[in-house]
Design an enzyme around this catalytic site. Structure first.
Site, PDB file in Angstrom:
ATOM      1  N   ASP A   7       1.048  -0.988   0.168  1.00 51.42           N
ATOM      2  CA  ASP A   7       0.247   0.283   0.346  1.00 51.42           C
ATOM      3  C   ASP A   7       0.872   1.209  -0.066  1.00 51.42           C
ATOM      4  O   ASP A   7       1.566   2.298   1.431  1.00 51.42           O
ATOM      5  CB  ASP A   7      -0.930   0.008   0.803  1.00 51.42           C
ATOM      6  N   GLU A  67      -1.732  -1.639  -4.359  1.00 52.21           N
ATOM      7  CA  GLU A  67      -2.750  -0.692  -4.522  1.00 52.21           C
ATOM      8  C   GLU A  67      -2.871   0.356  -5.618  1.00 52.21           C
ATOM      9  O   GLU A  67      -1.508   1.211  -5.833  1.00 52.21           O
ATOM     10  CB  GLU A  67      -2.801  -0.488  -3.203  1.00 52.21           C
ATOM     11  N   ASP A 140      -2.847   0.583   6.935  1.00 49.83           N
ATOM     12  CA  ASP A 140      -1.590   0.087   6.037  1.00 49.83           C
ATOM     13  C   ASP A 140      -1.614  -0.805   5.871  1.00 49.83           C
ATOM     14  O   ASP A 140      -1.188  -1.134   5.035  1.00 49.83           O
ATOM     15  CB  ASP A 140      -0.816   1.889   6.379  1.00 49.83           C
TER      16      ASP A 140
END
Length: 161
Positions: A7, A67, A140
């Protein structure tokens, strides 16, 4: 298969590493790589690169899932996150790892079954799917595990076709 989910972020870059064997999924590690605002942009990006490279050396993932950046109200923030994502992808490429990108919508669909799932619903599903005692913190890290799970699901579907 060992999947490293990432992420991207400049201050906190989440990582989630899972082992997927058939339908059995196990969390190997999760956390964040932190950088600090008093450091230069170059130093922060170097720290992220080194941190991800160390994780790759330690866990030997077969693939990396990242992502995608969706949108940001602040273009300066979007630029920094984009730079962090580029550094993550470079670390994976230097280790000859295949990189897959998933949008937040795809991650929600892959983990919860529907794209309008809330962040809390995704986190609860991550906890449940991986049989964890509690929801991973910080957010996260949970998000990165969700990216790993999304890729695991997508990979299983692809290999069945």
């Amino acid at each position: 298969m060992i999947i490293m989910g990432l992420d991207p972020g400049i201050a906190a870059c989440g990582y989630g590493i899972i082992h997927a064997k058939g339908t059995k999924l196990e969390c190997l590690a999760c956390g964040v790589l932190r950088t600090y605002s008093d450091e230069s942009a170059t130093k922060r990006l170097e720290s992220i690169y080194q941190g991800v490279s160390n994780l790759i050396s330690e866990f030997s993932p077969n693939t990396v899932a990242v992502e995608s950046l969706f949108f940001a109200k602040n273009s300066k923030t979007a630029m920094k996150v984009g730079q962090a994502k580029g550094v993550l992808m470079l670390a994976a490429a230097h280790n000859n790892l295949e990189i897959f990108e998933y949008t937040p919508l795809q991650v929600k669909q892959g983990v919860c079954g529907y794209g309008s799932a809330s962040k809390e619903q995704v986190q609860k599903m991550v906890k449940q799917i991986l049989s964890l005692d509690k929801i991973p913190k910080p957010d996260d890290a949970a998000d990165a595990l969700a990216v790993s799970l999304c890729h695991s699901q997508a990979y299983r579907l692809r290999t069945r076709l």
